[in-house]
Every structure is written in structure tokens, then in C-alpha cells.
Design a protein around this motif. Structure first.
Motif, PDB file in Angstrom:
ATOM      1  N   UNK A  74       0.846  -1.189   0.000  1.00 47.09           N
ATOM      2  CA  UNK A  74       0.000   0.000   0.000  1.00 47.09           C
ATOM      3  C   UNK A  74       0.884   1.242   0.000  1.00 47.09           C
ATOM      4  N   UNK A  75       0.455   2.269  -0.705  1.00 50.67           N
ATOM      5  CA  UNK A  75       1.277   3.476  -0.826  1.00 50.67           C
ATOM      6  C   UNK A  75       1.562   4.121   0.534  1.00 50.67           C
ATOM      7  N   UNK A  76       0.630   4.046   1.467  1.00 51.52           N
ATOM      8  CA  UNK A  76       0.870   4.630   2.792  1.00 51.52           C
ATOM      9  C   UNK A  76       2.044   3.933   3.484  1.00 51.52           C
ATOM     10  N   UNK A  77       2.047   2.610   3.456  1.00 49.99           N
ATOM     11  CA  UNK A  77       3.175   1.862   4.022  1.00 49.99           C
ATOM     12  C   UNK A  77       4.433   2.131   3.200  1.00 49.99           C
ATOM     13  N   UNK A  78       4.305   2.210   1.890  1.00 47.02           N
ATOM     14  CA  UNK A  78       5.444   2.489   1.019  1.00 47.02           C
ATOM     15  C   UNK A  78       6.133   3.802   1.366  1.00 47.02           C
ATOM     16  N   UNK A  79       5.352   4.836   1.665  1.00 40.30           N
ATOM     17  CA  UNK A  79       5.940   6.130   2.052  1.00 40.30           C
ATOM     18  C   UNK A  79       6.786   5.979   3.318  1.00 40.30           C
ATOM     19  N   UNK A  80       6.257   5.255   4.285  1.00 37.48           N
ATOM     20  CA  UNK A  80       6.987   5.045   5.539  1.00 37.48           C
ATOM     21  C   UNK A  80       8.265   4.239   5.306  1.00 37.48           C
ATOM     22  N   UNK A  81       8.148   3.207   4.481  1.00 37.11           N
ATOM     23  CA  UNK A  81       9.307   2.359   4.196  1.00 37.11           C
ATOM     24  C   UNK A  81      10.383   3.176   3.488  1.00 37.11           C
ATOM     25  N   UNK A  82       9.991   3.988   2.532  1.00 43.02           N
ATOM     26  CA  UNK A  82      10.953   4.841   1.814  1.00 43.02           C
ATOM     27  C   UNK A  82      11.680   5.765   2.791  1.00 43.02           C
ATOM     28  N   UNK A 130       2.603   9.653   8.710  1.00 49.38           N
ATOM     29  CA  UNK A 130       3.418   9.775   7.507  1.00 49.38           C
ATOM     30  C   UNK A 130       4.514  10.827   7.611  1.00 49.38           C
ATOM     31  N   UNK A 131       4.356  11.831   8.436  1.00 43.41           N
ATOM     32  CA  UNK A 131       5.359  12.893   8.492  1.00 43.41           C
ATOM     33  C   UNK A 131       6.432  12.617   9.539  1.00 43.41           C
ATOM     34  N   UNK A 132       6.412  11.453  10.155  1.00 41.89           N
ATOM     35  CA  UNK A 132       7.437  11.106  11.146  1.00 41.89           C
ATOM     36  C   UNK A 132       8.320   9.993  10.604  1.00 41.89           C
ATOM     37  N   UNK A 133       9.523   9.936  11.105  1.00 44.14           N
ATOM     38  CA  UNK A 133      10.409   8.816  10.775  1.00 44.14           C
ATOM     39  C   UNK A 133      10.662   8.027  12.044  1.00 44.14           C
ATOM     40  N   UNK A 134      10.812   6.717  11.893  1.00 40.00           N
ATOM     41  CA  UNK A 134      11.059   5.892  13.090  1.00 40.00           C
ATOM     42  C   UNK A 134      12.383   6.254  13.743  1.00 40.00           C
ATOM     43  N   UNK A 135      12.406   6.131  15.065  1.00 35.46           N
ATOM     44  CA  UNK A 135      13.672   6.340  15.778  1.00 35.46           C
ATOM     45  C   UNK A 135      14.413   5.016  15.811  1.00 35.46           C
ATOM     46  N   UNK A 136      15.724   5.061  15.964  1.00 37.32           N
ATOM     47  CA  UNK A 136      16.501   3.824  15.994  1.00 37.32           C
ATOM     48  C   UNK A 136      16.043   2.930  17.146  1.00 37.32           C
ATOM     49  N   UNK A 137      16.158   1.622  16.917  1.00 32.68           N
ATOM     50  CA  UNK A 137      15.771   0.661  17.975  1.00 32.68           C
ATOM     51  C   UNK A 137      16.772   0.648  19.082  1.00 32.68           C
TER      52      UNK A 137
END
Length: 163
Positions: free
Chosen positions: A49-57, A156-163
């Protein structure tokens, strides 16, 4: 008409040659309608899904693993990441998270469609990150990013923090 980005007349045949020579994709033109496709082999697709794709990118860019090339399919609301075929088959058959995340692996002989100059409707197919070289990210790296993004369900406007 010459495309200023590509430097040549953008016809299905010329674009296909670009994909073959510059991007090292085994692309072919369908003479019936001018669409451009290739059969998965050394290059696979990861459709989501494009929503997940944006996050993955964003996750791939954040971790320096590269996120392209990526093809958007706006009508179906999906993105297809072109990746190296380095995903073990055991991972494909045992990973329930893939299925829960709605990720589909396009592998070994399946057809992957690429943007073509005949795709004049922007809702049909377009590049998110255009193919411009033989680079493809590791399929395993993209799957790891899917896991991070699917687990955290970030806006969508956030990026994951390192684990």
C-alpha cells in the motif's frame, strides 16, 4: 519531442532501451499498447500500500539503505519497490508479518510493469524514485524496513527512531 531529463525522444522503444542499457532491467515493449514490462528474476518487486510504502521509503533513507527505484500505481493505491532477489524462500513462506502488512512479493517469472511514455494518465503508473542506474536495494533491507514501519504505525510525516 526530446525529454529534457532523459536526453532523447521519449517513445516506448527509446525508454525501454534506457531501462535495458542504463538500468540493466530486462525490459520489453508490448507492441499492442506500448506498455513496458519485465519478468522478475534477478530483480524482484515488493508491492505494498502506498501509505506503508511512504513510511518504508523514509525508513530506508533515514538508515542510508536507499529507497529506489519505486513505481507508483495510483489507481490501486500501491507502490512497487524494485529490489535485488536476495530474500530466502523460507522467509517468504514463514513470515506472517508480510501478509499482515499486505506486502506482496513479485518474484521468479512474474511480470512487473514499468512507467511508459504511453502512460499519459498520471493515475496509471509513475516513478516515485526513478530508475537511473543498476542500483536496487536489498530485498531483505526493504523487508526489514517494512517490519519497522508496520510495527510502529507512525504518522506519515514522522520517521522511526533507531531501535
Amino acid at each position: 519531442m526530446t525529454d529534457p531529463c532523459l536526453g532523447f525522444a521519449d517513445t516506448p522503444r527509446a525508454r525501454c532501451e534506457y531501462y535495458r542499457k542504463v538500468c540493466e532491467l530486462p525490459a520489453v515493449v508490448d507492441p499492442r499498447h506500448g506498455g513496458i514490462t519485465f519478468r522478475a528474476g534477478l530483480v524482484w518487486g515488493l508491492m505494498m500500500a502506498s501509505e506503508l510504502g511512504r513510511r518504508v521509503k523514509l525508513e530506508l533513507e533515514r538508515t542510508g539503505r536507499g529507497g529506489g527505484p519505486i513505481v507508483s500505481h495510483p489507481r490501486s493505491g500501491t507502490w512497487c519497490f524494485l529490489v535485488r532477489s536476495d530474500i530466502p524462500t523460507t522467509r517468504l513462506t514463514e513470515d506472517a508479518a508480510l501478509f499482515r502488512s499486505g506486502v506482496r512479493v513479485i518474484a521468479d517469472g512474474a511480470v512487473i510493469a514499468l512507467p511508459s511514455p504511453v502512460d499519459t494518465d498520471p493515475a496509471y503508473r509513475a516513478w516515485i524514485s526513478a530508475a537511473h542506474s543498476p542500483f536496487r536495494p536489498s530485498g531483505m533491507s526493504v523487508l526489514e524496513a517494512v517490519g519497522v514501519c508496520a510495527d510502529r504505525r507512525l504518522p506519515l510525516n514522522e520517521t522511526p527512531s533507531p531501535k
